[in-house]
Design a protein around this motif. Structure first.
Motif, PDB file in Angstrom:
ATOM      1  N   ALA A 289      22.620 -15.724 -58.399  1.00 38.76           N
ATOM      2  CA  ALA A 289      22.004 -14.998 -59.522  1.00 38.76           C
ATOM      3  C   ALA A 289      23.045 -14.312 -60.397  1.00 38.76           C
ATOM      4  N   GLY A 290      24.231 -14.918 -60.445  1.00 34.70           N
ATOM      5  CA  GLY A 290      25.323 -14.311 -61.220  1.00 34.70           C
ATOM      6  C   GLY A 290      25.010 -14.272 -62.708  1.00 34.70           C
ATOM      7  N   ILE A 291      25.558 -13.271 -63.373  1.00 35.71           N
ATOM      8  CA  ILE A 291      25.327 -13.114 -64.808  1.00 35.71           C
ATOM      9  C   ILE A 291      26.617 -13.220 -65.614  1.00 35.71           C
ATOM     10  N   GLU A 292      27.757 -13.417 -64.954  1.00 36.06           N
ATOM     11  CA  GLU A 292      29.033 -13.475 -65.655  1.00 36.06           C
ATOM     12  C   GLU A 292      29.428 -14.929 -65.943  1.00 36.06           C
ATOM     13  N   ASP A 293      30.409 -15.080 -66.825  1.00 33.25           N
ATOM     14  CA  ASP A 293      30.956 -16.404 -67.114  1.00 33.25           C
ATOM     15  C   ASP A 293      31.527 -17.042 -65.853  1.00 33.25           C
TER      16      ASP A 293
ATOM     17  N   SER B 169      20.890 -14.421 -67.441  1.00 32.02           N
ATOM     18  CA  SER B 169      22.221 -14.005 -67.890  1.00 32.02           C
ATOM     19  C   SER B 169      22.405 -14.066 -69.396  1.00 32.02           C
ATOM     20  N   GLY B 170      21.580 -14.864 -70.083  1.00 33.93           N
ATOM     21  CA  GLY B 170      21.774 -15.056 -71.515  1.00 33.93           C
ATOM     22  C   GLY B 170      22.944 -15.955 -71.843  1.00 33.93           C
ATOM     23  N   ARG B 171      23.501 -16.636 -70.812  1.00 31.48           N
ATOM     24  CA  ARG B 171      24.639 -17.526 -71.018  1.00 31.48           C
ATOM     25  C   ARG B 171      24.182 -18.991 -71.030  1.00 31.48           C
ATOM     26  N   CYS B 172      25.054 -19.838 -71.560  1.00 33.98           N
ATOM     27  CA  CYS B 172      24.706 -21.237 -71.783  1.00 33.98           C
ATOM     28  C   CYS B 172      25.181 -22.139 -70.653  1.00 33.98           C
ATOM     29  N   LEU B 173      24.424 -23.201 -70.421  1.00 31.64           N
ATOM     30  CA  LEU B 173      24.880 -24.278 -69.538  1.00 31.64           C
ATOM     31  C   LEU B 173      26.143 -24.876 -70.154  1.00 31.64           C
ATOM     32  N   ASP B 174      27.154 -25.110 -69.325  1.00 31.44           N
ATOM     33  CA  ASP B 174      28.484 -25.453 -69.845  1.00 31.44           C
ATOM     34  C   ASP B 174      29.172 -26.419 -68.875  1.00 31.44           C
TER      35      ASP B 174
ATOM     36  N   SER C 139      29.556 -17.931 -71.787  1.00 30.93           N
ATOM     37  CA  SER C 139      29.089 -17.330 -73.038  1.00 30.93           C
ATOM     38  C   SER C 139      28.877 -18.422 -74.083  1.00 30.93           C
ATOM     39  N   CYS C 140      27.770 -18.355 -74.776  1.00 36.58           N
ATOM     40  CA  CYS C 140      27.425 -19.397 -75.736  1.00 36.58           C
ATOM     41  C   CYS C 140      28.383 -19.376 -76.918  1.00 36.58           C
ATOM     42  N   HIS C 141      28.953 -20.552 -77.242  1.00 33.14           N
ATOM     43  CA  HIS C 141      29.886 -20.638 -78.370  1.00 33.14           C
ATOM     44  C   HIS C 141      29.611 -21.859 -79.246  1.00 33.14           C
ATOM     45  N   GLY C 142      28.640 -22.677 -78.883  1.00 27.45           N
ATOM     46  CA  GLY C 142      28.258 -23.799 -79.724  1.00 27.45           C
ATOM     47  C   GLY C 142      29.130 -25.026 -79.598  1.00 27.45           C
TER      48      GLY C 142
END
Length: 211
Positions: free
Chosen positions: A90-94, A130-135, A149-152
């Protein structure tokens, strides 16, 4: 007085000459009492020459065949095990890995994702917790999928392609479209989501469950 009269005559002669040549026809002042709309900025033509309708070219909110979610969130499940994509611990960091996990119930937020349409069959996936993106950090086969972190970037943009009836899909990163995401097919109980060459395995197929 004589100089002013001569100047007026010269002015009228010049105006009459221009009118006879048609120069004033395009720039004549509007008749008294006639409203004239101010010139506004020009609008570009609609893509493809079609009608310029706001939202006409908007990408699909969800892939074809996926049921709409009233909450806007989905669980992304692996076909062969029915496990779902979720952030490790359940991590929320990059940098936290994405797992094929079991969560703790339907309200487990680390397994909830928003699908952000990017046009065509491309989407980005944002984790609710987390509000972060699949990467996918690299293009090579075998790399673990993480959240970041979402960067597009194209490593955060994914093609979602239907591969089996009625609603199973392959997911591939835009910067490595020849590969697909899969749940680790080994007997490892901690199954990561990773990138690999497509082989038709059910662990390389996913479905979207509305939350």
């Amino acid at each position: 007085m004589q100089r002013v009269t001569k100047r007026r005559r010269t002015t009228w002669w010049l105006l009459a000459t221009l009118a006879s040549l048609g120069v004033l026809s395009a720039t004549a002042a509007p008749a008294a009492g006639t409203a004239q709309a101010p010139a506004g900025p020009s609008r570009p033509a609609a893509p493809g020459g079609g009608p310029d309708v706001p939202g006409a070219d908007a990408p699909a909110a969800v892939p074809a065949g996926v049921a709409a979610s009233t909450s806007g969130f989905y669980r992304i499940r692996v076909r062969d095990t029915n496990r779902r994509m979720e952030t490790e611990w359940a991590g929320i960091e990059d940098g936290f890995r994405i797992m094929a996990g079991t969560g703790t119930g339907p309200g487990y937020l680390p397994s909830h994702w928003t699908l952000v349409p990017l046009g065509g069959d491309r989407y980005s996936f944002v984790n609710r917790n987390s509000g972060r993106c699949l990467d996918v950090p690299f293009t090579n086969a075998g790399v673990d999928v993480v959240q970041w972190s979402c960067h597009g970037g194209t490593n955060q943009q994914f093609h979602v392609k239907p591969v089996a009836f009625p609603n199973f899909y392959q997911i591939s990163a835009s910067n490595a479209p020849e590969k697909v995401l899969e749940a680790d097919p080994t007997t490892n109980p901690d199954k990561t989501i990773q990138q690999w060459w497509p082989n038709g395995g059910l662990y390389q197929q996913f479905w979207f469950e509305p939350v």
